[in-house]
Scaffold this motif. Structure first.
Motif, short mmCIF file in Angstrom:
data_model
loop_
_atom_site.label_atom_id
_atom_site.label_comp_id
_atom_site.label_asym_id
_atom_site.label_seq_id
_atom_site.Cartn_x
_atom_site.Cartn_y
_atom_site.Cartn_z
N MET A 1 33.41 45.03 38.10
CA MET A 1 34.86 44.79 38.07
C MET A 1 35.13 43.33 37.70
O MET A 1 34.49 42.43 38.23
CB MET A 1 35.47 45.10 39.44
CG MET A 1 36.98 44.88 39.51
SD MET A 1 37.67 45.23 41.14
CE MET A 1 37.35 46.98 41.26
N LEU A 2 36.08 43.12 36.80
CA LEU A 2 36.43 41.76 36.40
C LEU A 2 37.19 41.03 37.52
O LEU A 2 37.93 41.64 38.28
CB LEU A 2 37.29 41.78 35.14
CG LEU A 2 36.63 42.35 33.89
CD1 LEU A 2 37.63 42.35 32.74
CD2 LEU A 2 35.39 41.56 33.52
N ASN A 3 36.98 39.72 37.58
CA ASN A 3 37.66 38.89 38.57
C ASN A 3 39.12 38.70 38.14
O ASN A 3 39.40 38.08 37.11
CB ASN A 3 36.96 37.54 38.70
CG ASN A 3 37.50 36.70 39.82
OD1 ASN A 3 38.70 36.45 39.90
ND2 ASN A 3 36.62 36.24 40.69
N GLU A 4 40.04 39.24 38.93
CA GLU A 4 41.45 39.24 38.54
C GLU A 4 42.07 37.85 38.58
O GLU A 4 43.02 37.57 37.85
CB GLU A 4 42.25 40.20 39.43
CG GLU A 4 41.95 41.66 39.14
CD GLU A 4 42.24 42.04 37.69
OE1 GLU A 4 43.29 41.63 37.16
OE2 GLU A 4 41.40 42.73 37.08
N ARG A 7 41.38 36.46 35.23
CA ARG A 7 42.14 37.20 34.23
C ARG A 7 43.59 36.72 34.22
O ARG A 7 44.19 36.54 33.17
CB ARG A 7 42.09 38.70 34.50
CG ARG A 7 42.71 39.54 33.37
CD ARG A 7 43.09 40.92 33.86
NE ARG A 7 41.97 41.75 34.19
CZ ARG A 7 41.36 42.57 33.32
NH1 ARG A 7 41.77 42.64 32.06
NH2 ARG A 7 40.35 43.33 33.71
#
Length: 394
Positions: A1-4, A7
């Protein structure tokens, strides 16, 4: 999961960098010489010959295995010793090697200093206008940046508002003198009162409030002024310095944190910063740059061009009716825009191929920053464009 978190940062990019990128695009269309780009604070003078010679000597004479080997986590001992001696001689405070921590520029210095003296949930105070990257630096620690409102037009820190904002949650105060974006030098009177407030509040709340002083422009000063050294006014001070401006070495990314002798935690702060480096992956600036800079602590680049450029712009802006405080240092000037919306003013300036930075990014409304670290000939050629911009508002 990408680090929000990261982002989200993509939608909040630097206005300064965006303006500089536009300048490159425009230069490809009409020629670099025709774009008056006052956006980016990139030094326009070469590094001193002493630094070039130091690099050449190190490469020619030192054992390459030793020269390019790992430094200790706390940095090159020779560099740390030389910086401490330089600060002792210049400011009269008894710095020692143990008080100096080398970093990747002033940005790395601030990031390490703040992590060392705050915990998540703390507050860090700074004064508007301020360098916009302070936001990410503080957010990365888990602390919260609170901004003291500005005091125009002189832009000395608003200490009445500051005193009200120093609550028990404040762990550190982050200052910048000479100041980016205004060029204002904080006076001895300002620093004396600031120190008195911090001392009183620290005693009242039962914990030290640290002063983190961001000083990359310390050697760029005008009209024979002397820049008061904040750590001389308050004992619990961490000084963050960079050689990017004094030696014109922005790409080499060398700076340091100097822990003032007598500071709360002096005996452990540098070692703590070495541990912070393990957490962040910092692990020292390049060893050869530390060794070369250690030989150049008493020299600077030829910084006089910045006063020349400032004088030209200050005289032109005042003659055109701009409200502007005369800078005491740096290579920035901060005039009031000719309309309330600084962003709209900067968009209109692009019609004349003038690239300015709106003050909103510095936490102030209605002003613009000009970074005049460009050739003097180009500064002079930009004056007709400034005149046309001013005339468009009459």
């Amino acid at each position: 999961m990408l680090n929000e978190m990261y982002r989200r940062m993509l939608s909040n990019k630097s206005v300064i960098r965006e303006t500089a990128a536009y300048g490159h695009q425009r230069a490809a269309q009409i020629g670099y010489e025709n774009v008056f780009d006052y956006s980016l604070g990139n030094p326009s003078v070469p590094c001193p010959s002493a630094f070039t010679k130091a690099m050449q000597d190190l490469l020619a004479q030192e054992d390459p295995v030793a020269l390019h080997g790992y430094c200790p986590n706390q940095g090159d001992p020779g560099f740390r010793t030389a910086v401490a001696a330089h600060l002792r001689a210049k400011f009269g405070l008894p710095y020692e090697q143990k008080d100096i921590f080398p970093t990747t520029g002033a940005a790395g210095a601030i990031a390490h200093a703040l992590r060392a003296v705050t915990v998540p949930g703390d507050e860090v105070l700074t004064f508007a206008p301020y360098f916009p990257e302070y936001g990410p630096y503080v957010e990365g620690t888990g602390a919260c940046l609170k901004v003291v409102p500005p005091q125009a037009p002189a832009f000395q820190p608003n200490l009445d508002a500051f005193e009200e904002m120093v609550t028990p949650s404040v762990a550190a105060v982050l200052i910048n003198t000479p100041n980016n974006p205004t060029g204002v030098v904080y006076s001895a009177e300002t620093l004396t009162r600031l120190a008195a407030i911090l001392t009183q509040k620290s005693q009242a709340y039962g914990h030290v409030i640290y002063l983190v002083s961001d000083e990359p422009y310390r050697d760029i000063v005008f009209d024979g002024q002397t820049v008061p050294y904040p750590a001389a006014f308050y004992p619990h001070a961490l000084t963050c310095f960079s050689f990017s401006k004094s030696l014109s070495l922005p790409g080499e990314r060398l700076g340091y944190v100097a822990v003032r002798p007598g500071c709360e935690g002096e005996e452990v702060l540098v070692d703590m910063m070495a541990q912070i480096s393990r957490f962040t992956g910092h692990n020292c600036p390049p060893s050869i740059i530390q060794k070369a800079a250690a030989r150049c602590l008493d020299v600077t680049s030829d910084l006089g061009v910045y006063q020349t450029n400032m004088d030209i712009l200050y005289d032109a802006l005042t003659a055109l009716g701009f409200e502007v405080e005369r800078p005491g240092g740096t290579f920035y000037i901060f005039p009031k825009a000719l309309e309330d919306d600084a962003n709209a003013f900067c968009r209109r300036a692009r019609d004349f191929d003038l690239l300015l930075v709106p003050s909103d990014t510095f936490g102030v409304k209605g002003y613009v920053r000009l970074a005049y670290c460009i050739g003097t000939e180009k500064v002079r050629r930009s004056l007709p464009a400034l005149e046309k911009l001013a005339a468009s508002y009459r």
